[in-house]
Design an enzyme around this catalytic site. Structure first.
Site, PDB file in Angstrom:
ATOM      1  N   SER A  49       0.857  -1.180   0.000  1.00  0.00           N
ATOM      2  CA  SER A  49       0.000   0.000   0.000  1.00  0.00           C
ATOM      3  C   SER A  49       0.894   1.232   0.000  1.00  0.00           C
ATOM      4  O   SER A  49       1.715   1.381  -0.902  1.00  0.00           O
ATOM      5  CB  SER A  49      -0.955  -0.036   1.201  1.00  0.00           C
TER       6      SER A  49
ATOM      7  N   ASP B 240      -4.334  -5.177   5.688  1.00  0.00           N
ATOM      8  CA  ASP B 240      -4.591  -5.989   4.505  1.00  0.00           C
ATOM      9  C   ASP B 240      -3.312  -6.735   4.127  1.00  0.00           C
ATOM     10  O   ASP B 240      -2.218  -6.170   4.121  1.00  0.00           O
ATOM     11  CB  ASP B 240      -5.038  -5.088   3.350  1.00  0.00           C
TER      12      ASP B 240
ATOM     13  N   HIS C   6      -2.841  -0.887  -3.247  1.00  0.00           N
ATOM     14  CA  HIS C   6      -4.081  -0.186  -2.927  1.00  0.00           C
ATOM     15  C   HIS C   6      -4.219   1.068  -3.793  1.00  0.00           C
ATOM     16  O   HIS C   6      -3.274   1.863  -3.905  1.00  0.00           O
ATOM     17  CB  HIS C   6      -4.107   0.221  -1.455  1.00  0.00           C
TER      18      HIS C   6
END
Length: 208
Positions: free
Chosen positions: A29, A149, A56
């Protein structure tokens, strides 16, 4: 081998010995695009396995990552498409707004299931599905990022017999994601980017 940082190539070869790698999945991310710019040039021309990358992205922003990396790498780069057969030697990026999964027949599927950890595409979704498709043949790599995540996805890769590598939190631009993965399920290795680069360069030579 413990998840301590590995400092030399021989230690990496020892960690990978006897493992036939069929695919690699890389997630991240915040800060991970810069990390991938440093990592993916390690992939050799003539690469014989697919590499799945997921970063992301805001849902309202079209991904340009495949275009960006296609100009930088020796191997083909494309954005994964629904129902597309997976071709070895290709780097695939997840697009924006849809979850990306790997099916048992080694094709991709896109879905509009709810976001996971506020993300769609979510790293967990791709990693868990790839682990089910490739089992012990999968290498999972988790990079810098700002939420949890990927932690469950990396744990699932371990359960399915795959090999997991987490970027050293001490050098990550944002340490939350690597730390969550280490807390959730001890990875095989915790490495700085320079050592992950070295690992990527030797993945196809570990059958014996």
């Amino acid at each position: 081998m413990s998840a301590a940082a590995v400092k030399d190539d021989q230690a990496l070869r020892t960690a990978l010995r006897g493992r036939t790698v069929e695919a690699v999945v890389i997630g991240g991310s915040a800060g991970s695009v810069d990390a991938l710019i440093n990592l993916l040039p390690a992939l050799p021309d003539g690469l014989g396995l697919p590499v799945f990358c997921i970063v992301h992205l805001p849902p309202d922003r079209e991904s340009r990552l495949a275009e960006l990396f296609n100009e930088r790498l020796l191997v083909p780069v494309r954005e994964a498409a629904d129902k597309e057969p997976i071709v070895p030697g290709t780097v695939y990026f997840a697009g924006s707004a849809y979850h990306l999964s790997v099916e048992q027949d080694r094709t991709f599927s896109l879905s509009l299931e709810p976001p996971v950890h506020w993300a769609r595409p979510a790293i967990d979704v791709l990693m868990e599905s790839a682990a089910d498709a490739y089992g012990p043949g999968l290498v999972g790599i988790l990079l810098t990022g700002a939420n949890r995540d990927g932690a469950d996805g990396m744990a699932h890769i371990r359960v399915r017999g795959g090999f997991t590598v987490v970027q050293d939190p001490a050098e990550a631009q944002v340490a939350v994601m690597p730390l969550a993965a280490i807390e959730r399920s001890q990875p095989n290795l915790v490495l700085p980017l320079s050592r992950i680069f070295a690992l990527l360069s030797m993945l196809e030579n570990q059958e014996s």
